[in-house]
Design a protein around this motif. Structure first.
Motif, PDB file in Angstrom:
ATOM      1  N   THR A  69      78.897   9.960  -1.895  1.00 59.84           N
ATOM      2  CA  THR A  69      78.770  11.241  -2.564  1.00 59.84           C
ATOM      3  C   THR A  69      78.340  12.307  -1.559  1.00 59.84           C
ATOM      4  OG1 THR A  69      77.833  12.326  -4.518  1.00 59.84           O
ATOM      5  CG2 THR A  69      76.358  10.966  -3.204  1.00 59.84           C
ATOM      6  N   ALA A  70      78.426  13.543  -1.987  1.00 59.21           N
ATOM      7  CA  ALA A  70      78.114  14.652  -1.085  1.00 59.21           C
ATOM      8  C   ALA A  70      76.663  15.082  -1.234  1.00 59.21           C
ATOM      9  CB  ALA A  70      79.050  15.824  -1.366  1.00 59.21           C
ATOM     10  N   THR A  71      76.156  15.747  -0.225  1.00 59.40           N
ATOM     11  CA  THR A  71      74.793  16.271  -0.301  1.00 59.40           C
ATOM     12  C   THR A  71      74.685  17.230  -1.481  1.00 59.40           C
ATOM     13  OG1 THR A  71      75.398  18.045   1.237  1.00 59.40           O
ATOM     14  CG2 THR A  71      74.330  16.098   2.174  1.00 59.40           C
ATOM     15  N   GLY A  72      73.510  17.218  -2.093  1.00 57.15           N
ATOM     16  CA  GLY A  72      73.259  18.080  -3.233  1.00 57.15           C
ATOM     17  C   GLY A  72      73.658  17.490  -4.566  1.00 57.15           C
ATOM     18  N   GLN A  73      74.381  16.401  -4.544  1.00 61.14           N
ATOM     19  CA  GLN A  73      74.847  15.795  -5.783  1.00 61.14           C
ATOM     20  C   GLN A  73      73.770  14.906  -6.412  1.00 61.14           C
ATOM     21  OE1 GLN A  73      77.975  16.432  -7.320  1.00 61.14           O
ATOM     22  NE2 GLN A  73      77.751  18.068  -5.803  1.00 61.14           N
ATOM     23  N   ARG A  74      74.119  14.420  -7.603  1.00 53.59           N
ATOM     24  CA  ARG A  74      73.217  13.533  -8.338  1.00 53.59           C
ATOM     25  C   ARG A  74      73.983  12.254  -8.670  1.00 53.59           C
ATOM     26  NH1 ARG A  74      69.129  13.738 -12.654  1.00 53.59           N
ATOM     27  NH2 ARG A  74      69.693  12.181 -14.239  1.00 53.59           N
ATOM     28  N   VAL A  75      73.311  11.116  -8.554  1.00 48.33           N
ATOM     29  CA  VAL A  75      73.934   9.845  -8.889  1.00 48.33           C
ATOM     30  C   VAL A  75      72.979   9.001  -9.721  1.00 48.33           C
ATOM     31  CG1 VAL A  75      75.386   9.793  -6.811  1.00 48.33           C
ATOM     32  CG2 VAL A  75      73.123   8.695  -6.777  1.00 48.33           C
ATOM     33  N   THR A  76      73.563   8.047 -10.430  1.00 46.93           N
ATOM     34  CA  THR A  76      72.768   7.114 -11.233  1.00 46.93           C
ATOM     35  C   THR A  76      73.146   5.697 -10.845  1.00 46.93           C
ATOM     36  OG1 THR A  76      72.581   8.639 -13.086  1.00 46.93           O
ATOM     37  CG2 THR A  76      72.253   6.297 -13.553  1.00 46.93           C
ATOM     38  N   LEU A  77      72.135   4.916 -10.504  1.00 44.60           N
ATOM     39  CA  LEU A  77      72.335   3.510 -10.189  1.00 44.60           C
ATOM     40  C   LEU A  77      71.838   2.688 -11.369  1.00 44.60           C
ATOM     41  CD1 LEU A  77      70.935   3.461  -6.530  1.00 44.60           C
ATOM     42  CD2 LEU A  77      73.122   4.306  -7.378  1.00 44.60           C
ATOM     43  N   ARG A  78      72.583   1.645 -11.678  1.00 44.30           N
ATOM     44  CA  ARG A  78      72.255   0.869 -12.862  1.00 44.30           C
ATOM     45  C   ARG A  78      71.896  -0.567 -12.503  1.00 44.30           C
ATOM     46  NH1 ARG A  78      73.987   0.783 -18.610  1.00 44.30           N
ATOM     47  NH2 ARG A  78      73.935  -1.405 -19.250  1.00 44.30           N
ATOM     48  N   CYS A  79      70.967  -1.116 -13.269  1.00 45.63           N
ATOM     49  CA  CYS A  79      70.520  -2.489 -13.024  1.00 45.63           C
ATOM     50  C   CYS A  79      70.346  -3.216 -14.342  1.00 45.63           C
ATOM     51  CB  CYS A  79      69.195  -2.473 -12.266  1.00 45.63           C
ATOM     52  SG  CYS A  79      68.388  -4.086 -12.124  1.00 45.63           S
ATOM     53  N   SER A  80      70.957  -4.381 -14.457  1.00 53.56           N
ATOM     54  CA  SER A  80      70.731  -5.252 -15.600  1.00 53.56           C
ATOM     55  C   SER A  80      69.932  -6.456 -15.117  1.00 53.56           C
ATOM     56  CB  SER A  80      72.056  -5.714 -16.206  1.00 53.56           C
ATOM     57  OG  SER A  80      72.723  -4.629 -16.788  1.00 53.56           O
ATOM     58  N   PRO A  81      68.717  -6.640 -15.607  1.00 50.92           N
ATOM     59  CA  PRO A  81      67.887  -7.743 -15.124  1.00 50.92           C
ATOM     60  C   PRO A  81      68.388  -9.085 -15.645  1.00 50.92           C
ATOM     61  CG  PRO A  81      66.807  -6.651 -16.939  1.00 50.92           C
ATOM     62  CD  PRO A  81      68.041  -5.858 -16.644  1.00 50.92           C
ATOM     63  N   ARG A  82      67.819 -10.134 -15.116  1.00 51.97           N
ATOM     64  CA  ARG A  82      68.101 -11.481 -15.607  1.00 51.97           C
ATOM     65  C   ARG A  82      67.659 -11.583 -17.046  1.00 51.97           C
ATOM     66  NH1 ARG A  82      65.947 -16.708 -13.536  1.00 51.97           N
ATOM     67  NH2 ARG A  82      64.048 -15.701 -14.266  1.00 51.97           N
ATOM     68  N   SER A  83      68.376 -12.375 -17.822  1.00 57.80           N
ATOM     69  CA  SER A  83      68.011 -12.555 -19.209  1.00 57.80           C
ATOM     70  C   SER A  83      66.579 -13.088 -19.301  1.00 57.80           C
ATOM     71  CB  SER A  83      68.986 -13.554 -19.849  1.00 57.80           C
ATOM     72  OG  SER A  83      68.618 -13.824 -21.168  1.00 57.80           O
ATOM     73  N   GLY A  84      65.761 -12.423 -20.082  1.00 53.07           N
ATOM     74  CA  GLY A  84      64.379 -12.870 -20.265  1.00 53.07           C
ATOM     75  C   GLY A  84      63.377 -12.213 -19.344  1.00 53.07           C
ATOM     76  N   ASP A  85      63.842 -11.570 -18.280  1.00 54.82           N
ATOM     77  CA  ASP A  85      62.922 -10.901 -17.356  1.00 54.82           C
ATOM     78  C   ASP A  85      62.529  -9.535 -17.916  1.00 54.82           C
ATOM     79  OD1 ASP A  85      64.151 -12.005 -14.078  1.00 54.82           O
ATOM     80  OD2 ASP A  85      63.078 -13.039 -15.705  1.00 54.82           O
ATOM     81  N   LEU A  86      61.231  -9.278 -17.919  1.00 54.09           N
ATOM     82  CA  LEU A  86      60.738  -8.019 -18.478  1.00 54.09           C
ATOM     83  C   LEU A  86      60.468  -6.970 -17.407  1.00 54.09           C
ATOM     84  CD1 LEU A  86      58.159  -9.394 -21.063  1.00 54.09           C
ATOM     85  CD2 LEU A  86      60.518  -8.707 -21.472  1.00 54.09           C
ATOM     86  N   SER A  87      60.315  -7.410 -16.187  1.00 53.32           N
ATOM     87  CA  SER A  87      59.938  -6.503 -15.096  1.00 53.32           C
ATOM     88  C   SER A  87      61.143  -6.160 -14.237  1.00 53.32           C
ATOM     89  CB  SER A  87      58.859  -7.168 -14.239  1.00 53.32           C
ATOM     90  OG  SER A  87      58.224  -6.240 -13.412  1.00 53.32           O
ATOM     91  N   VAL A  88      61.272  -4.885 -13.904  1.00 55.75           N
ATOM     92  CA  VAL A  88      62.325  -4.418 -13.009  1.00 55.75           C
ATOM     93  C   VAL A  88      61.692  -3.607 -11.887  1.00 55.75           C
ATOM     94  CG1 VAL A  88      64.288  -2.854 -12.767  1.00 55.75           C
ATOM     95  CG2 VAL A  88      64.169  -4.388 -14.730  1.00 55.75           C
ATOM     96  N   TYR A  89      62.075  -3.936 -10.674  1.00 58.37           N
ATOM     97  CA  TYR A  89      61.606  -3.220  -9.489  1.00 58.37           C
ATOM     98  C   TYR A  89      62.806  -2.534  -8.829  1.00 58.37           C
ATOM     99  CZ  TYR A  89      57.805  -6.759  -9.561  1.00 58.37           C
ATOM    100  OH  TYR A  89      56.761  -7.594  -9.904  1.00 58.37           O
ATOM    101  N   TRP A  90      62.542  -1.389  -8.236  1.00 53.64           N
ATOM    102  CA  TRP A  90      63.550  -0.712  -7.412  1.00 53.64           C
ATOM    103  C   TRP A  90      63.013  -0.583  -5.991  1.00 53.64           C
ATOM    104  CZ3 TRP A  90      68.464   0.352  -8.690  1.00 53.64           C
ATOM    105  CH2 TRP A  90      68.802   0.413 -10.042  1.00 53.64           C
ATOM    106  N   TYR A  91      63.887  -0.916  -5.031  1.00 56.83           N
ATOM    107  CA  TYR A  91      63.534  -0.821  -3.615  1.00 56.83           C
ATOM    108  C   TYR A  91      64.636  -0.067  -2.872  1.00 56.83           C
ATOM    109  CZ  TYR A  91      60.080  -4.490  -4.427  1.00 56.83           C
ATOM    110  OH  TYR A  91      59.016  -5.226  -4.890  1.00 56.83           O
ATOM    111  N   GLN A  92      64.212   0.599  -1.813  1.00 62.68           N
ATOM    112  CA  GLN A  92      65.154   1.261  -0.915  1.00 62.68           C
ATOM    113  C   GLN A  92      65.090   0.560   0.439  1.00 62.68           C
ATOM    114  OE1 GLN A  92      64.009   4.965   1.091  1.00 62.68           O
ATOM    115  NE2 GLN A  92      65.822   5.932   0.230  1.00 62.68           N
ATOM    116  N   GLN A  93      66.264   0.239   0.989  1.00 67.65           N
ATOM    117  CA  GLN A  93      66.293  -0.399   2.307  1.00 67.65           C
ATOM    118  C   GLN A  93      67.212   0.406   3.226  1.00 67.65           C
ATOM    119  OE1 GLN A  93      67.990  -4.440   2.754  1.00 67.65           O
ATOM    120  NE2 GLN A  93      66.169  -4.922   3.954  1.00 67.65           N
TER     121      GLN A  93
END
Lengths: 114, 110
Positions: free
Chosen positions: A13-37
């Motif tokens: 994407t280009a600078t200035g834009q907006r994006v959405t990243l999506r995550c579906s956790p494992r079935s039964g998992d209540l906790s979701v973490y986001w990391y940047q690498q």
């Protein structure tokens, strides 16, 4: 297959834009973490949700936000994108929210800002 | 928040040589986890250590938790090319329940 699904796998994407990243956790998992690498960087903790509520916040920029929905999937919103936001973004899930249970990582979303 | 320091940052060994990475904290840890990330892949959980002085083995990998629960190590005996990757330790810190060290990248030459 960890059971954690991240979409999309790649995003350009280009600078200035907006994006959405999506995550579906494992079935039964209540906790979701986001990391940047980034290149030569470790896993920078951004934010954690547990059962729909924000549990912990790291050095997440104000331009970034996240939420966890009632079905436990999570979205990471990145806005006013800059070149330096180019990185691999990982989502991980775990059963517990205290860091004492195994975390399962998705394949990651590689974001390239041009 | 609580941080963990990992050393070395990088190590290149010949196949068959041993390898050790260390994870150090200035404060007592409740537990520590180890993950491996292959090149181009995602981190995969290896093990969790909870007890003071705990030692766990997985084939050629030996994990140790220090007596004071402030440090941990991962030792690989007789490395193989399949051991290539970055090894991370992770702990429960003050601001995140799962904070990762910067990792040790292992390269193994055949």
């Amino acid at each position: 297959d960890s059971g954690v699904t991240q979409t999309p796998k790649h995003l350009i994407t280009a600078t200035g834009q907006r994006v959405t990243l999506r995550c579906s956790p494992r079935s039964g998992d209540l906790s979701v973490y986001w990391y940047q690498q980034s290149l030569d960087q470790g896993l920078q903790f951004l934010i954690q949700y547990y059962n729909g509520e924000e549990r912990a916040k790291g050095n997440i920029l104000e331009r970034f936000s996240a939420q966890q929905f009632p079905d436990l999937h999570s979205e990471l919103n990145l806005s006013s994108l800059e070149l330096g936001d180019s990185a691999l973004y990982f989502c991980a899930s775990s059963v517990g929210g205290q860091g004492n249970t195994e975390a399962f990582f998705g394949q990651g979303t590689r974001l390239t800002v041009v | 928040g609580q941080q963990v320091m990992q050393i070395p940052q990088y190590q290149h060994v010949q196949e068959g040589e041993d390898f050790t990475t260390y994870c150090n904290s200035s404060t007592t840890l409740s537990n520590i986890q180890w993950y491996k990330q292959r090149p181009g892949g995602h981190p995969v959980f290896l093990i969790q250590l909870v007890k003071s002085g705990e030692v766990k083995k997985q084939k050629r990998l030996t994990f140790q938790f220090g007596e004071a629960k402030k440090n941990s190590s991962l030792h690989i005996t007789a490395t193989q090319t399949t051991d290539v990757g970055t090894y991370f330790c992770a702990c429960n810190s003050g601001y995140s329940t799962l904070t990762f060290g910067k990792g040790t990248m292992l390269l193994v030459s055949p």
